[in-house]
Motif scaffolding. Sequence first.
Motif, PDB file in Angstrom:
ATOM      1  N   VAL A  67       0.851  -1.193   0.000  1.00 32.61           N
ATOM      2  CA  VAL A  67       0.000   0.000   0.000  1.00 32.61           C
ATOM      3  C   VAL A  67       0.884   1.239   0.000  1.00 32.61           C
ATOM      4  O   VAL A  67       2.051   1.183   0.385  1.00 32.61           O
ATOM      5  N   PRO A  68       0.347   2.378  -0.447  1.00 32.60           N
ATOM      6  CA  PRO A  68       1.113   3.631  -0.335  1.00 32.60           C
ATOM      7  C   PRO A  68       1.474   3.891   1.123  1.00 32.60           C
ATOM      8  O   PRO A  68       0.694   3.560   2.033  1.00 32.60           O
ATOM      9  N   GLY A 262      12.345  15.298   7.293  1.00 34.64           N
ATOM     10  CA  GLY A 262      11.888  15.152   8.671  1.00 34.64           C
ATOM     11  C   GLY A 262      10.470  15.647   8.860  1.00 34.64           C
ATOM     12  O   GLY A 262       9.663  15.014   9.557  1.00 34.64           O
ATOM     13  N   MET A 263      10.130  16.763   8.215  1.00 39.37           N
ATOM     14  CA  MET A 263       8.783  17.323   8.327  1.00 39.37           C
ATOM     15  C   MET A 263       7.792  16.643   7.398  1.00 39.37           C
ATOM     16  O   MET A 263       6.584  16.662   7.645  1.00 39.37           O
ATOM     17  N   SER A 264       8.283  16.047   6.331  1.00 38.48           N
ATOM     18  CA  SER A 264       7.406  15.414   5.354  1.00 38.48           C
ATOM     19  C   SER A 264       6.779  14.132   5.885  1.00 38.48           C
ATOM     20  O   SER A 264       5.594  13.859   5.634  1.00 38.48           O
ATOM     21  N   ARG A 265       7.556  13.340   6.602  1.00 38.04           N
ATOM     22  CA  ARG A 265       7.063  12.025   7.043  1.00 38.04           C
ATOM     23  C   ARG A 265       5.800  12.118   7.900  1.00 38.04           C
ATOM     24  O   ARG A 265       4.854  11.343   7.689  1.00 38.04           O
ATOM     25  N   PRO A 266       5.713  13.034   8.879  1.00 35.28           N
ATOM     26  CA  PRO A 266       4.472  13.124   9.656  1.00 35.28           C
ATOM     27  C   PRO A 266       3.263  13.528   8.813  1.00 35.28           C
ATOM     28  O   PRO A 266       2.141  13.095   9.104  1.00 35.28           O
ATOM     29  N   ILE A 267       3.465  14.343   7.790  1.00 34.50           N
ATOM     30  CA  ILE A 267       2.341  14.704   6.918  1.00 34.50           C
ATOM     31  C   ILE A 267       1.797  13.458   6.236  1.00 34.50           C
ATOM     32  O   ILE A 267       0.581  13.241   6.152  1.00 34.50           O
ATOM     33  N   GLY A 268       2.699  12.622   5.753  1.00 33.26           N
ATOM     34  CA  GLY A 268       2.260  11.383   5.124  1.00 33.26           C
ATOM     35  C   GLY A 268       1.578  10.447   6.090  1.00 33.26           C
ATOM     36  O   GLY A 268       0.556   9.825   5.770  1.00 33.26           O
ATOM     37  N   ALA A 269       2.131  10.346   7.290  1.00 33.19           N
ATOM     38  CA  ALA A 269       1.587   9.400   8.271  1.00 33.19           C
ATOM     39  C   ALA A 269       0.200   9.813   8.762  1.00 33.19           C
ATOM     40  O   ALA A 269      -0.701   8.978   8.871  1.00 33.19           O
ATOM     41  N   HIS A 270       0.007  11.091   9.028  1.00 32.26           N
ATOM     42  CA  HIS A 270      -1.258  11.544   9.624  1.00 32.26           C
ATOM     43  C   HIS A 270      -2.326  11.871   8.592  1.00 32.26           C
ATOM     44  O   HIS A 270      -3.526  11.746   8.874  1.00 32.26           O
ATOM     45  N   PHE A 271      -1.901  12.297   7.388  1.00 33.32           N
ATOM     46  CA  PHE A 271      -2.874  12.770   6.405  1.00 33.32           C
ATOM     47  C   PHE A 271      -2.830  11.991   5.094  1.00 33.32           C
ATOM     48  O   PHE A 271      -3.530  12.336   4.146  1.00 33.32           O
ATOM     49  N   HIS A 272      -1.984  10.970   5.035  1.00 34.25           N
ATOM     50  CA  HIS A 272      -1.916  10.072   3.884  1.00 34.25           C
ATOM     51  C   HIS A 272      -1.649  10.822   2.581  1.00 34.25           C
ATOM     52  O   HIS A 272      -2.236  10.523   1.537  1.00 34.25           O
ATOM     53  N   VAL A 273      -0.743  11.778   2.681  1.00 35.80           N
ATOM     54  CA  VAL A 273      -0.257  12.489   1.505  1.00 35.80           C
ATOM     55  C   VAL A 273       0.947  11.714   0.970  1.00 35.80           C
ATOM     56  O   VAL A 273       1.825  11.321   1.743  1.00 35.80           O
ATOM     57  N   ALA A 274       0.989  11.496  -0.331  1.00 36.61           N
ATOM     58  CA  ALA A 274       2.113  10.770  -0.926  1.00 36.61           C
ATOM     59  C   ALA A 274       3.422  11.464  -0.569  1.00 36.61           C
ATOM     60  O   ALA A 274       3.495  12.703  -0.526  1.00 36.61           O
ATOM     61  N   MET A 281       5.380  20.049  -1.255  1.00 31.79           N
ATOM     62  CA  MET A 281       4.670  21.073  -0.489  1.00 31.79           C
ATOM     63  C   MET A 281       5.628  21.870   0.396  1.00 31.79           C
ATOM     64  O   MET A 281       5.461  23.077   0.603  1.00 31.79           O
ATOM     65  N   LEU A 282       6.632  21.189   0.922  1.00 32.89           N
ATOM     66  CA  LEU A 282       7.535  21.780   1.903  1.00 32.89           C
ATOM     67  C   LEU A 282       8.772  22.440   1.313  1.00 32.89           C
ATOM     68  O   LEU A 282       9.325  23.375   1.908  1.00 32.89           O
ATOM     69  N   LEU A 283       9.250  21.944   0.187  1.00 32.55           N
ATOM     70  CA  LEU A 283      10.597  22.290  -0.276  1.00 32.55           C
ATOM     71  C   LEU A 283      10.869  23.791  -0.379  1.00 32.55           C
ATOM     72  O   LEU A 283      11.907  24.256   0.126  1.00 32.55           O
ATOM     73  N   PRO A 284      10.014  24.603  -1.026  1.00 29.24           N
ATOM     74  CA  PRO A 284      10.357  26.035  -1.114  1.00 29.24           C
ATOM     75  C   PRO A 284      10.462  26.714   0.252  1.00 29.24           C
ATOM     76  O   PRO A 284      11.403  27.472   0.509  1.00 29.24           O
ATOM     77  N   GLY A 341      -6.971  19.629   0.727  1.00 26.80           N
ATOM     78  CA  GLY A 341      -8.182  19.212   1.429  1.00 26.80           C
ATOM     79  C   GLY A 341      -7.984  18.807   2.870  1.00 26.80           C
ATOM     80  O   GLY A 341      -8.907  18.278   3.505  1.00 26.80           O
ATOM     81  N   ILE A 342      -6.806  19.063   3.414  1.00 30.63           N
ATOM     82  CA  ILE A 342      -6.547  18.720   4.811  1.00 30.63           C
ATOM     83  C   ILE A 342      -7.303  19.674   5.731  1.00 30.63           C
ATOM     84  O   ILE A 342      -7.320  20.893   5.514  1.00 30.63           O
ATOM     85  N   ASP A 343      -7.923  19.110   6.750  1.00 34.68           N
ATOM     86  CA  ASP A 343      -8.708  19.906   7.695  1.00 34.68           C
ATOM     87  C   ASP A 343      -7.795  20.801   8.535  1.00 34.68           C
ATOM     88  O   ASP A 343      -6.838  20.325   9.159  1.00 34.68           O
ATOM     89  N   ALA A 344      -8.109  22.101   8.558  1.00 34.47           N
ATOM     90  CA  ALA A 344      -7.259  23.078   9.232  1.00 34.47           C
ATOM     91  C   ALA A 344      -7.178  22.821  10.733  1.00 34.47           C
ATOM     92  O   ALA A 344      -6.108  22.959  11.349  1.00 34.47           O
ATOM     93  N   GLN A 345      -8.301  22.451  11.340  1.00 34.25           N
ATOM     94  CA  GLN A 345      -8.309  22.238  12.787  1.00 34.25           C
ATOM     95  C   GLN A 345      -7.476  21.018  13.160  1.00 34.25           C
ATOM     96  O   GLN A 345      -6.701  21.050  14.124  1.00 34.25           O
ATOM     97  N   ARG A 346      -7.604  19.948  12.390  1.00 29.40           N
ATOM     98  CA  ARG A 346      -6.818  18.748  12.700  1.00 29.40           C
ATOM     99  C   ARG A 346      -5.334  19.023  12.483  1.00 29.40           C
ATOM    100  O   ARG A 346      -4.493  18.567  13.260  1.00 29.40           O
ATOM    101  N   TRP A 347      -5.004  19.750  11.426  1.00 24.97           N
ATOM    102  CA  TRP A 347      -3.616  20.130  11.172  1.00 24.97           C
ATOM    103  C   TRP A 347      -3.056  20.884  12.372  1.00 24.97           C
ATOM    104  O   TRP A 347      -1.974  20.568  12.881  1.00 24.97           O
ATOM    105  N   SER A 348      -3.797  21.880  12.828  1.00 29.06           N
ATOM    106  CA  SER A 348      -3.336  22.711  13.944  1.00 29.06           C
ATOM    107  C   SER A 348      -3.174  21.884  15.219  1.00 29.06           C
ATOM    108  O   SER A 348      -2.192  22.035  15.949  1.00 29.06           O
TER     109      SER A 348
END
Length: 388
Positions: A67-68, A262-274, A281-284, A341-348
Amino acid sequence: MRPIYLPGSLRIGGGALDHLPKALAQAGLHAPFIVTDRFMAQSGVLERVLHLLEADGMAPRVFDGTVPDPTVAAVQAGLKKLKAGAADCVIGLGGGSPIDTAKMIAVLARHDTSPAALKFPHVQDAPGLPIVAVPTTAGTGSEATRFTIITDEATDEKMLCAGLAYLPKIAIVDYELTLTKPWRLSADTGIDALTHAIEAYVSKQANPFSDSLALSAMKLIWPNVATVCHEPANRAAREAMMLGALQAGMAFSNSSVALVHGMSRPIGAHFHVAHGLSNAMLLPAITAFSIDGNEARYADCARAMGIAEATHSDSDAARALIDALRARNAELEVPTPQSYGIDAQRWSTLLPTMARQALASGSPANNPRLAEANEIETLYRKVFDGAI
């Protein structure tokens, strides 16, 4: 003196897949266990691999349940199937997820442990079964690295696992396998490879060997990543991207990645972003934050990518790099977390957890400019809606 780690053997170029049986035979391997996903099974690529191996007298077995963002559950399911028969090697066929899954299955086939016990700072050098990597995307570089990343579903943590046990014995790098990849996959995996090259070069673990590979990878990736999106059948561009991704993988495997990863991995884990997309999203923004830590190195990146001339000052070149990364994201239609489409409240709410997990991965410690947890939270907030 710094040790250098590379795959045992590489076969590179169009049609390289046809040499898979010979590569296995040269390594004394005859009972492959293939780890892949259902897309590869349905696309005809798996069928081609099976035909090649069976024509050479082998009887490969297949697990196509990856799975992804590979999970512990997927690893355990694959391991169970492997142990139900004979296998003397594990072939990872597909993008980074099948290859990373194959790496962990290969280790657990020989060691009675768990992915959680193997995560950083543990280093797993004692080998498992030999790993054979056949990438079908130009991006992760996993075919050339001594790392794998597995998601713990119970904690929503992407676990970085490192060591020589994860370094493939054989890598088959055939750019023709990427000719049919769609826009989004081409873009995201391409920016993933670019991130590997940039972070390997600016990392505190950088060295002359990794530097040469990282700079070469940037030269190949930057002018071609947009081309393969707009012209998917462009063979020269696809070949350049495949070679660049391989070089970037070898570069960061012998240096390291840094804050973006380091910052990318949690985004993938919590929000299932490839993974490639979260890197993009983070690089710039992370580059802009990090430049003051080693302006000269970022300027070198800009010059290698053709963004700045040799006559430009380091300051001007580094700033041009940031502008170019933002422009390329716009061209490749990279969304912000908010527009994705990530929920702002959950992100925060998850920011403290994501910052803690990012730091725990170890990668941010290699960044040119070190970031504290509160600074990482601030960067996450800025990235969310693109407010830089």
